[in-house]
Write an enzyme that holds these catalytic residues in place. Structure first.
Site, PDB file in Angstrom:
ATOM      1  N   GLU A  16       0.833  -1.205   0.000  1.00 26.57           N
ATOM      2  CA  GLU A  16       0.000   0.000   0.000  1.00 26.57           C
ATOM      3  C   GLU A  16       0.868   1.256   0.000  1.00 26.57           C
ATOM      4  OE1 GLU A  16      -3.548  -2.342   2.369  1.00 26.57           O
ATOM      5  OE2 GLU A  16      -2.435  -0.768   3.398  1.00 26.57           O
ATOM      6  N   CYS A 111      -7.047   0.746   3.854  1.00 25.90           N
ATOM      7  CA  CYS A 111      -6.955  -0.473   4.666  1.00 25.90           C
ATOM      8  C   CYS A 111      -7.251  -0.109   6.135  1.00 25.90           C
ATOM      9  CB  CYS A 111      -5.564  -1.083   4.463  1.00 25.90           C
ATOM     10  SG  CYS A 111      -5.363  -2.785   4.970  1.00 25.90           S
ATOM     11  N   HIS A 130     -10.338  -1.696   5.279  1.00 24.70           N
ATOM     12  CA  HIS A 130     -10.217  -3.157   5.242  1.00 24.70           C
ATOM     13  C   HIS A 130     -11.383  -3.751   6.041  1.00 24.70           C
ATOM     14  CE1 HIS A 130      -8.585  -7.207   5.710  1.00 24.70           C
ATOM     15  NE2 HIS A 130      -7.888  -6.911   4.627  1.00 24.70           N
TER      16      HIS A 130
END
Lengths: 195, 195
Positions: A16, A111, A130
């Site tokens: 990421e 996330c 997430h």
């Protein structure tokens, strides 16, 4: 030149972080990564041991004063549970997030990084994260299951699998849709994937 | 435990490196990154400045003897034009590629990393690469435009945009299709993307 500040800590999800940084650089955004230590004190190192063991040397140690004063247009909070915990619990990071949004600068969270929306006390608005941290967020925000959610200047996303559309959305918001296309083409996404 | 050796050099594409390493670790593959210097001599540092400026600390300096003796099941050559040039021109890397394939171990090459198939003198077979180096490869190989090409133990791919299916294919070949699914799920790929 458009500029982005990308935070990193021990336990940050390295895909990421790297997809955000690299894609923004391809969009000609000047990127600076800043290492945030485990406490609010200034960190003594700038090497992050990421969530799956990749070690990344940040460009600078996180200095709230410099990060606020310098002319960044975007702040990115990557995920990785342990890294996101460090970033989202840091009071200087929380203050920075509010300051950036109050100044109509962009803030991207991906996330578990979206936990920082909660700890920064952002108002109720559409977000995603997430799935593993959904239950911590869905009472205080309008929780969406979309890959990328744009809510004014706050952009949120779900995980490594959505990091490319997340980063390309940031490129588009900062530099326009033509630049997004110019960046996406040479990355050679599989046929049928239009990011 | 299954083990992978992932090479890195100055100019390596940081997304291709990181997606390979991280995804393989998620598949419970023990990963070691080895920094290859600009000459065949042993490098004095293990910090790679990657193609878009991300600095990655490799686990070890590349030592051909150790890499050959240790029990790795997979060798990965990432792209990034300058990094791929360093890796593909290194005679020890070329030898290693031939040794791995002759021992029925897997070799993965992505993006400009596929140039190493040419410099290692691999026999004519199906491959793919980043479109920008196609003209250097299509006379000596059966050039394909697919995202991931599996030719016996040689797996090739196209660019950052195909790095996830590339890495997941490596997980499947080393650890089976159930493990691939178990790794892919929590990455939260967008709806309609089935990697």
């Amino acid at each position: 030149m458009v500029a982005a500040l990308i935070l990193i800590a021990d336990g940050t999800e390295e895909m990421e972080f790297t997809i955000s940084y690299d894609t923004l650089v391809r969009g000609e955004v000047e990127c600076t990564s800043a290492f945030v230590g485990p406490t609010d004190d200034a960190p003594t190192s700038v090497v992050a041991t990421c969530s799956r063991g990749v070690k990344i040397v940040a460009d600078v140690a996180f200095d709230p004063a410099a990060c606020a004063q310098n002319d960044f247009d975007l702040l990115v909070i990557p995920g990785g549970l342990k890294g996101a915990e460090t970033l989202s619990k840091n009071s200087s990071v929380q203050l920075l997030i509010r300051e950036y949004l109050n100044s109509d600068k962009y803030v991207g969270m991906i996330c578990a990084g979206t936990l920082a929306a909660l700890t920064s006390g952002l108002p109720k608005q559409p977000i995603t994260s997430h799935p593993s941290v959904k239950s911590q967020l869905d009472k205080d925000f309008e929780y969406k299951e979309e890959s990328v959610v744009v809510s004014g200047h706050l952009i949120t996303s779900r995980g490594p699998g959505t990091a490319f559309p997340f980063a390309l959305t940031l490129v588009e918001l900062l530099c326009g849709s033509e630049k997004r296309k110019a960046v996406s083409g040479p990355m050679v996404f599989p046929e049928g994937v239009h990011w």
